[in-house]
Design a protein around this motif. Structure first.
Motif, PDB file in Angstrom:
ATOM      1  N   MET A  77      10.405 -19.043-112.853  1.00  0.00           N
ATOM      2  CA  MET A  77       9.213 -18.306-112.180  1.00  0.00           C
ATOM      3  C   MET A  77      10.069 -17.491-111.029  1.00  0.00           C
ATOM      4  SD  MET A  77       6.628 -17.781-113.087  1.00  0.00           S
ATOM      5  CE  MET A  77       6.440 -16.990-111.820  1.00  0.00           C
ATOM      6  N   GLN A  78      11.417 -18.612-110.577  1.00  0.00           N
ATOM      7  CA  GLN A  78      11.579 -18.265-108.848  1.00  0.00           C
ATOM      8  C   GLN A  78      12.215 -16.351-109.917  1.00  0.00           C
ATOM      9  OE1 GLN A  78      14.113 -20.999-107.774  1.00  0.00           O
ATOM     10  NE2 GLN A  78      12.696 -21.465-105.637  1.00  0.00           N
ATOM     11  N   MET A  80      11.618 -13.738-111.660  1.00  0.00           N
ATOM     12  CA  MET A  80      10.716 -13.240-112.549  1.00  0.00           C
ATOM     13  C   MET A  80      11.060 -12.248-111.138  1.00  0.00           C
ATOM     14  SD  MET A  80       9.111 -13.213-114.966  1.00  0.00           S
ATOM     15  CE  MET A  80       8.075 -11.985-115.086  1.00  0.00           C
ATOM     16  N   PRO A  81      11.006 -12.231-109.771  1.00  0.00           N
ATOM     17  CA  PRO A  81      11.437 -11.134-108.601  1.00  0.00           C
ATOM     18  C   PRO A  81      12.418  -9.657-109.277  1.00  0.00           C
ATOM     19  CG  PRO A  81      10.935 -13.195-107.276  1.00  0.00           C
ATOM     20  CD  PRO A  81      10.690 -12.667-108.821  1.00  0.00           C
ATOM     21  N   THR A 165      -1.227  -4.979-108.246  1.00  0.00           N
ATOM     22  CA  THR A 165      -0.256  -5.892-108.043  1.00  0.00           C
ATOM     23  C   THR A 165      -0.083  -6.260-106.311  1.00  0.00           C
ATOM     24  OG1 THR A 165       1.155  -3.994-107.563  1.00  0.00           O
ATOM     25  CG2 THR A 165       1.010  -4.374-109.746  1.00  0.00           C
ATOM     26  N   GLY A 166      -0.114  -5.123-105.386  1.00  0.00           N
ATOM     27  CA  GLY A 166       0.143  -4.812-103.966  1.00  0.00           C
ATOM     28  C   GLY A 166       1.455  -4.155-103.433  1.00  0.00           C
ATOM     29  N   SER A 172       5.577  -7.559-108.853  1.00  0.00           N
ATOM     30  CA  SER A 172       6.024  -8.475-109.397  1.00  0.00           C
ATOM     31  C   SER A 172       4.775  -9.294-110.269  1.00  0.00           C
ATOM     32  CB  SER A 172       6.987  -9.957-108.952  1.00  0.00           C
ATOM     33  OG  SER A 172       6.975 -11.094-108.729  1.00  0.00           O
ATOM     34  N   THR A 175       3.302 -13.027-114.816  1.00  0.00           N
ATOM     35  CA  THR A 175       4.028 -14.644-114.519  1.00  0.00           C
ATOM     36  C   THR A 175       3.707 -15.351-116.456  1.00  0.00           C
ATOM     37  OG1 THR A 175       1.654 -15.605-114.891  1.00  0.00           O
ATOM     38  CG2 THR A 175       2.692 -14.973-112.195  1.00  0.00           C
ATOM     39  N   TYR A 180      -0.072 -12.025-112.658  1.00  0.00           N
ATOM     40  CA  TYR A 180      -0.265 -12.930-111.137  1.00  0.00           C
ATOM     41  C   TYR A 180      -1.750 -13.005-111.276  1.00  0.00           C
ATOM     42  CZ  TYR A 180       0.657 -13.733-106.252  1.00  0.00           C
ATOM     43  OH  TYR A 180       1.029 -14.734-105.601  1.00  0.00           O
ATOM     44  N   GLN A 304      -4.637 -15.491-117.535  1.00  0.00           N
ATOM     45  CA  GLN A 304      -3.537 -16.571-117.203  1.00  0.00           C
ATOM     46  C   GLN A 304      -3.642 -18.366-117.746  1.00  0.00           C
ATOM     47  OE1 GLN A 304      -0.670 -15.928-114.473  1.00  0.00           O
ATOM     48  NE2 GLN A 304      -0.076 -18.190-116.225  1.00  0.00           N
ATOM     49  N   LYS A 309       3.543 -27.375-114.212  1.00  0.00           N
ATOM     50  CA  LYS A 309       3.461 -26.221-112.503  1.00  0.00           C
ATOM     51  C   LYS A 309       5.153 -26.179-112.781  1.00  0.00           C
ATOM     52  CE  LYS A 309       1.797 -26.742-108.511  1.00  0.00           C
ATOM     53  NZ  LYS A 309       0.610 -26.782-107.493  1.00  0.00           N
TER      54      LYS A 309
ATOM     55  N   THR B  48      -5.309  -4.963-100.625  1.00  0.00           N
ATOM     56  CA  THR B  48      -4.569  -5.195-101.736  1.00  0.00           C
ATOM     57  C   THR B  48      -3.356  -5.529-101.283  1.00  0.00           C
ATOM     58  OG1 THR B  48      -4.890  -3.435-103.095  1.00  0.00           O
ATOM     59  CG2 THR B  48      -5.982  -5.418-103.160  1.00  0.00           C
ATOM     60  N   PHE B  49      -2.713  -5.022 -99.967  1.00  0.00           N
ATOM     61  CA  PHE B  49      -1.467  -4.158 -99.775  1.00  0.00           C
ATOM     62  C   PHE B  49      -0.617  -5.478 -99.649  1.00  0.00           C
ATOM     63  CE2 PHE B  49       2.265  -3.220 -96.722  1.00  0.00           C
ATOM     64  CZ  PHE B  49       3.274  -2.605 -98.347  1.00  0.00           C
ATOM     65  N   ARG B  50       0.857  -5.983-100.052  1.00  0.00           N
ATOM     66  CA  ARG B  50       1.391  -7.305 -99.233  1.00  0.00           C
ATOM     67  C   ARG B  50       2.077  -6.686 -98.653  1.00  0.00           C
ATOM     68  NH1 ARG B  50       3.612  -9.789-104.907  1.00  0.00           N
ATOM     69  NH2 ARG B  50       1.736  -9.863-106.752  1.00  0.00           N
ATOM     70  N   PRO B  78      12.090 -18.099-103.932  1.00  0.00           N
ATOM     71  CA  PRO B  78      13.241 -17.499-104.310  1.00  0.00           C
ATOM     72  C   PRO B  78      14.283 -17.238-103.606  1.00  0.00           C
ATOM     73  CG  PRO B  78      11.677 -16.481-105.155  1.00  0.00           C
ATOM     74  CD  PRO B  78      11.185 -16.939-104.544  1.00  0.00           C
ATOM     75  N   ARG B 129       1.453 -19.043-104.477  1.00  0.00           N
ATOM     76  CA  ARG B 129       1.272 -19.556-105.707  1.00  0.00           C
ATOM     77  C   ARG B 129       1.143 -21.318-105.552  1.00  0.00           C
ATOM     78  NH1 ARG B 129       0.069 -16.984-110.634  1.00  0.00           N
ATOM     79  NH2 ARG B 129       1.038 -18.550-112.346  1.00  0.00           N
TER      80      ARG B 129
END
Ligand code: SF4
Ligand code: SF4
Lengths: 385, 173
Positions: A77-78, A80-81, A165-166, A172, A175, A180, A304, A309, B48-50, B78, B129
């Motif tokens: 998962m780390q 992914m970005p 997505t933001g 990213s 998932t 996400y 999802q 985990k 919804t902006f991050r 990460p 998450r």
């Protein structure tokens, strides 16, 4: 004082191949890094005879980010970005390729709704990529206004994707096992409104640029690549479709729910820069068609699946191919059963597409090299991953 | 003669595509602009902006974070940009020096400091998450600008307290 000996300068900064040719009057020219038309830090060594290119050699390695090595240091998962940074113009496809490979490895089933949303956002993202390419290519060829119009339309998609997505560039969003977050309620109506808008804009694109004599003059018959050459170099995406082969991962190895959609894969047989241009413009319509179908049939349900985990896929390996804006993206993951991948291999389409350039550019004028290079649609971080 | 007619034809098509192109540009000139003139105007779609991550307060006490200082977010990140610090338990017979250590610390259920380095953050959302009590979210601040990297290090516990105080003052007015 010692006399200056020109022979002491023999050879080249990069490779021994770049020694001066047999005739004295050849010029070695380094185009880039940081040349406006190399779209990043690509360097091309050119050997010129007057204004004609005798030899061209792309030189890479100025922004090597070691994505594959980084994958081995981080959990699934780390990592992914990172996928958004490999190809920042079509990150959704890379997200999908990596998530898909891990899902295949673990045997996960992605919920229907997530699959449809994945298709919609990936196609939206493909349109942004093609629009940006369109503007940037024309900028390379000396036209400034088109990129403004392209950004105008691209901005509308970025607004939709930001609400989903933001972020506006390095989403990213995927998932492992889903997405996400869910899309907003008005997602379908906004997508439909956008595709209607884009279709109404395409005649303007044609009037302004496609039918323009200057563009035709600079692209027609330039950088002609036949299917044989494209196959030999492993060129994919609009490159090979511009040479007449209807190769598309969405059809050849359907992934997700693509086999449920009805869409046309545009091909042109000329193989020149203009053909590649036309393929990309036609793909805007293809993507609009797919988005329309995806949001019209958007099923309900979860986005999802249940995943543990800490994601620990079983021992083994899997690969997943996705059609990116630039061609076939493939991610190969090998697991040793631990929480971190044992090895990740990324196959970037731009890497294969770029290396056709050496052969295409030979014998052309220096100005044509810019038309050819632009028509390859390069994203350097993807090539230099 | 044929050369001349070809020349005329080329000039004609060239002129035609020039006029069509100018027509498109001329039309666009009359259309309303699409850009936002910052800072006079600001964009309105930031719901919804991050932005950087921030702590969420408890429902009954918005000045105190829900966070239970478990350190899961720092482990999931990460980019290693989160550090959650808690008071180190004092041994018997020693004076309390107020020393802070990385979470989780024995017996500690609230973070003393929650530091996020926004200059490293990749906005991936892994921290939110990973959080077992849903104590993290993205803030909607799109205008974080500074000349100094240190200005991007946020201490979220005091930030939350300030926000709650401001909200309280704003409510009283
Ligand atoms: S969003 Fe990602 S990079 Fe940023 S603090 Fe959270 S986990 Fe770290
Ligand atoms: S994961 Fe949540 S509860 Fe745990 S330290 Fe981070 S914010 Fe606090």
């Amino acid at each position: 004082m010692q006399a200056f000996d020109p022979n002491s300068l023999r050879g080249d900064l990069v490779s021994a191949r770049f020694e001066p040719g047999p005739t004295e009057d050849k010029l070695i020219l380094s185009m880039g890094p940081q040349h406006p038309s190399t779209h990043g830090v690509l360097r091309i060594m050119l050997e010129l005879d007057g204004e004609y290119i005798v030899r061209a050699e792309p030189v890479l390695g100025y922004i090597h980010r070691m994505h594959e090595w980084m994958a081995e240091q981080k959990t699934y998962m780390q990592f992914m970005p990172n996928m958004g940074r490999v190809d920042y113009l079509h990150p959704m496809a890379w997200n999908w390729a990596f998530a898909g490979a891990v899902e295949r490895l673990m045997g996960l089933e992605v919920p229907e709704r997530a699959e449809y949303i994945r298709v919609a956002v990936t196609e939206l993202n493909r349109i942004t990529s093609h629009l940006l390419w369109w503007g940037a290519y024309l900028l390379d060829l000396g036209a400034f206004t088109p990129i403004m119009y392209a950004f105008d339309d691209r901005e509308k998609i970025l607004d939709i994707l930001q609400d989903v997505t933001g972020s506006r560039l390095t989403y990213s969003y995927f998932t492992i096992g889903g997405l996400y977050g869910d899309v907003p309620d008005d997602f379908a109506s906004r997508c439909l409104a956008f595709t209607r808008h884009l279709r109404s804009r395409l005649p303007m694109y044609r009037d302004l640029v496609t039918d323009n004599v200057i563009l035709r003059g600079r692209c027609e018959g330039i950088g002609v690549m036949d299917v044989e050459l494209a196959r030999r170099y492993g060129a994919t995406g609009p490159m090979i479709r511009g040479s007449g082969a209807p190769v598309d991962t969405r059809r050849a190895e359907p992934y997700g729910v693509y086999n449920r959609f009805d869409f046309h894969i545009p091909t042109y047989t000329e193989g020149d820069a203009m053909a590649r241009y036309m393929v990309r413009l036609d793909e805007l319509v293809t993507s609009c068609d797919i988005i329309d179908q995806a949001v019209a049939n958007l099923p309900g349900g979860p986005i999802q699946t249940k995943v543990p985990k800490t994601i620990k896929p079983p021992k083994g390996e899997a690969s997943f191919a996705v059609e990116g804006a630039r061609g076939k993206i493939l991610v190969h993951v090998r697991s040793d059963g631990g929480p971190k991948p044992y090895r990740v291999k990324l196959r970037a389409p731009g890497f294969s597409n770029l290396h056709v350039f050496s052969e295409l550019a030979e014998g052309t004028l220096l100005a044509d090299a810019v038309s050819i290079l632009g028509s390859l649609d390069l994203v350097i971080p993807e090539i230099d991953r | 003669m044929s050369q001349l007619s070809q020349l005329i034809e080329e000039a004609y098509t060239g002129l035609k595509s020039l006029v069509i192109g100018l027509g498109v540009t001329g039309k666009a000139l009359c259309e309303p602009g699409v850009t936002v003139i910052y800072p006079k105007e600001e964009v309105d779609n930031l719901a919804t902006f991050r932005g950087h991550v921030e702590l969420i307060g408890k429902d009954d006490d918005p000045a105190v974070a829900r966070c239970v200082a478990c350190g899961a977010c720092a482990k999931a990140c990460p980019s290693n940009c989160i550090s959650v610090l808690c008071p180190v338990p004092v041994k018997e017979g020693e004076a309390d020096t107020g020393k802070l250590g990385p979470a989780p610390q024995k017996g500690s259920k609230t973070p003393a400091q929650f530091i996020v380095d926004y200059s490293l953050c990749s906005l991936c959302g892994q921290c939110a998450r990973a959080c077992p009590v849903d104590s993290l979210r993205f803030c909607h601040d799109a205008y974080t600008v500074a000349f100094d990297r240190k200005a991007f290090q946020f201490e979220l516990v005091s930030r939350l307290r300030q926000q709650a105080e401001q909200a309280l003052e704003g409510g009283e007015e």
